[in-house]
Design a protein around this motif. Structure first.
Motif, short mmCIF file in Angstrom:
data_model
loop_
_atom_site.label_atom_id
_atom_site.label_comp_id
_atom_site.label_asym_id
_atom_site.label_seq_id
_atom_site.Cartn_x
_atom_site.Cartn_y
_atom_site.Cartn_z
N VAL A 205 0.84 -1.19 0.00
CA VAL A 205 0.00 0.00 0.00
C VAL A 205 0.88 1.25 0.00
N GLN A 206 0.41 2.26 -0.71
CA GLN A 206 1.07 3.57 -0.75
C GLN A 206 -0.02 4.62 -0.62
N MET A 207 0.21 5.66 0.16
CA MET A 207 -0.78 6.72 0.33
C MET A 207 -0.23 8.03 -0.20
N TYR A 208 -1.09 8.78 -0.90
CA TYR A 208 -0.73 10.08 -1.46
C TYR A 208 -1.72 11.11 -0.91
N GLU A 209 -1.20 12.28 -0.54
CA GLU A 209 -2.07 13.37 -0.08
C GLU A 209 -2.57 14.12 -1.30
N GLY A 210 -3.78 13.85 -1.68
CA GLY A 210 -4.39 14.53 -2.81
C GLY A 210 -4.99 15.86 -2.38
N PRO A 211 -5.45 16.65 -3.32
CA PRO A 211 -6.09 17.91 -2.97
C PRO A 211 -7.48 17.65 -2.38
N GLY A 212 -7.59 17.76 -1.09
CA GLY A 212 -8.88 17.58 -0.44
C GLY A 212 -9.07 16.23 0.23
N PHE A 213 -8.36 15.20 -0.21
CA PHE A 213 -8.50 13.89 0.41
C PHE A 213 -7.31 13.01 0.02
N PRO A 214 -6.99 12.03 0.88
CA PRO A 214 -5.89 11.12 0.56
C PRO A 214 -6.32 10.08 -0.48
N VAL A 215 -5.34 9.57 -1.19
CA VAL A 215 -5.57 8.49 -2.17
C VAL A 215 -4.70 7.31 -1.74
N TRP A 216 -5.34 6.17 -1.57
CA TRP A 216 -4.67 4.95 -1.16
C TRP A 216 -4.51 4.06 -2.38
N VAL B 267 -6.09 -7.55 4.58
CA VAL B 267 -6.22 -6.13 4.18
C VAL B 267 -6.41 -5.24 5.41
N GLN B 268 -6.96 -5.80 6.49
CA GLN B 268 -7.17 -5.01 7.70
C GLN B 268 -5.84 -4.52 8.27
N GLU B 269 -4.79 -5.30 8.13
CA GLU B 269 -3.47 -4.93 8.63
C GLU B 269 -2.81 -3.86 7.78
N LEU B 270 -3.36 -3.58 6.61
CA LEU B 270 -2.78 -2.60 5.69
C LEU B 270 -3.39 -1.21 5.84
N GLY B 271 -4.28 -1.03 6.81
CA GLY B 271 -4.93 0.26 6.98
C GLY B 271 -6.21 0.38 6.19
N TRP B 272 -6.79 -0.72 5.78
CA TRP B 272 -8.02 -0.75 4.98
C TRP B 272 -9.12 0.07 5.63
N ASP B 273 -9.23 0.02 6.96
CA ASP B 273 -10.30 0.73 7.67
C ASP B 273 -10.08 2.24 7.70
N GLU B 274 -8.88 2.70 7.35
CA GLU B 274 -8.58 4.13 7.37
C GLU B 274 -8.96 4.83 6.07
N THR B 275 -9.40 4.08 5.08
CA THR B 275 -9.58 4.62 3.73
C THR B 275 -10.91 5.33 3.44
N PRO B 276 -11.98 5.20 4.24
CA PRO B 276 -13.24 5.82 3.84
C PRO B 276 -13.19 7.34 3.65
N ASP B 277 -12.22 8.01 4.27
CA ASP B 277 -12.11 9.46 4.10
C ASP B 277 -11.36 9.85 2.84
N GLY B 278 -10.91 8.87 2.09
CA GLY B 278 -10.16 9.15 0.87
C GLY B 278 -10.71 8.36 -0.29
N ALA B 279 -9.88 8.21 -1.31
CA ALA B 279 -10.22 7.39 -2.46
C ALA B 279 -9.26 6.20 -2.47
N VAL B 280 -9.72 5.08 -3.04
CA VAL B 280 -8.94 3.85 -3.01
C VAL B 280 -8.78 3.30 -4.42
N LEU B 281 -7.54 2.99 -4.77
CA LEU B 281 -7.21 2.34 -6.04
C LEU B 281 -6.65 0.98 -5.69
N ILE B 282 -7.21 -0.08 -6.26
CA ILE B 282 -6.81 -1.43 -5.85
C ILE B 282 -6.41 -2.26 -7.06
N GLU B 283 -5.14 -2.69 -7.07
CA GLU B 283 -4.69 -3.66 -8.05
C GLU B 283 -4.89 -5.05 -7.44
N TRP B 284 -5.31 -6.00 -8.25
CA TRP B 284 -5.62 -7.36 -7.82
C TRP B 284 -6.74 -7.35 -6.78
#
Length: 150
Positions: free
Chosen positions: A65-76, A89-106
Motif C-alpha cells: 500500500v502507498q498513500m498520497y495526499e491529494g487535494p482535499g483527500f488522501p488516495v490509497w 487487508v485489515q493490517e494494511l490500513g483498509w479501515d482508514e480509507t473511507p475518508d479518501g479514495a482507493v485504487l486497488i490492483e488485484w
C-alpha cells in the motif's frame, strides 16, 4: 460499461488522468488485469493528474500500500498481488480509507472486503496496445462515466 482502445502507455496514463477528474472522496476503483496489462501505468497517470505534478508512483507490489495526499483527500493505492488472505487487508490500513479514495490492483484478493459501490477497470493487452473496459457498480459511477466519455 465503456470499452476504450489504448494504443500506448501514454494513452493508458491519459485514461488515468480522465478518471482523476471523476474521483471523489469515498470512491473505490478496482483494477483488474494480468501482469503487464497496465494497472500501475493507469494509476500513475491518475495520481499525477490528481496531484498536478510529476510524482514518483511506484508499484506497491512489495509494500502492498502507498498513500498520497491529494487535494482535499488522501488516495490509497493497494497492490494485493502478494496478499495471502483477504482478511490481511485489515493490517494494511483498509479501515482508514473511507475518508479518501482507493485504487486497488488485484482486487479479487480483497474478498468480501471489496465494496460493491466501485468502478471496475479491466485492462488487457490488445495487439500492440491495450483495451480498457470500465464497469460501474453502485451509485454515481454510470452518470460520471456518461458525462466524461459521452
Amino acid at each position: 460499461m465503456r470499452i476504450l482502445e489504448l494504443a500506448s502507455d501514454a494513452d493508458t496514463r491519459a485514461l488515468g488522468g480522465q478518471l482523476a477528474q471523476l474521483l471523489r472522496r469515498g470512491d473505490v476503483i478496482a483494477l483488474h488485469g494480468d501482469l503487464g496489462a497496465g494497472k500501475t501505468t493507469l494509476v500513475r497517470g491518475l495520481i499525477q493528474s490528481l496531484l498536478g505534478r510529476e510524482e514518483e508512483v511506484p508499484s506497491p507490489t512489495y509494500t502492498l500500500v502507498q498513500m498520497y495526499e491529494g487535494p482535499g483527500f488522501p488516495v490509497w493505492h493497494f497492490d494485493l498481488y502478494r496478499l495471502e488472505h483477504a482478511d490481511d487487508v485489515q493490517e494494511l490500513g483498509w479501515d482508514e480509507t473511507p475518508d479518501g479514495a482507493v485504487l486497488i490492483e488485484w482486487p479479487d484478493r480483497a474478498g468480501e472486503h471489496l465494496p460493491v459501490n466501485r468502478l471496475d477497470v479491466f485492462l488487457e493487452i490488445s495487439g500492440d496496445g491495450r483495451r480498457a473496459r470500465l464497469e460501474p457498480g453502485g451509485e454515481g459511477w454510470q452518470e460520471r462515466l456518461d458525462e466524461r466519455f459521452a
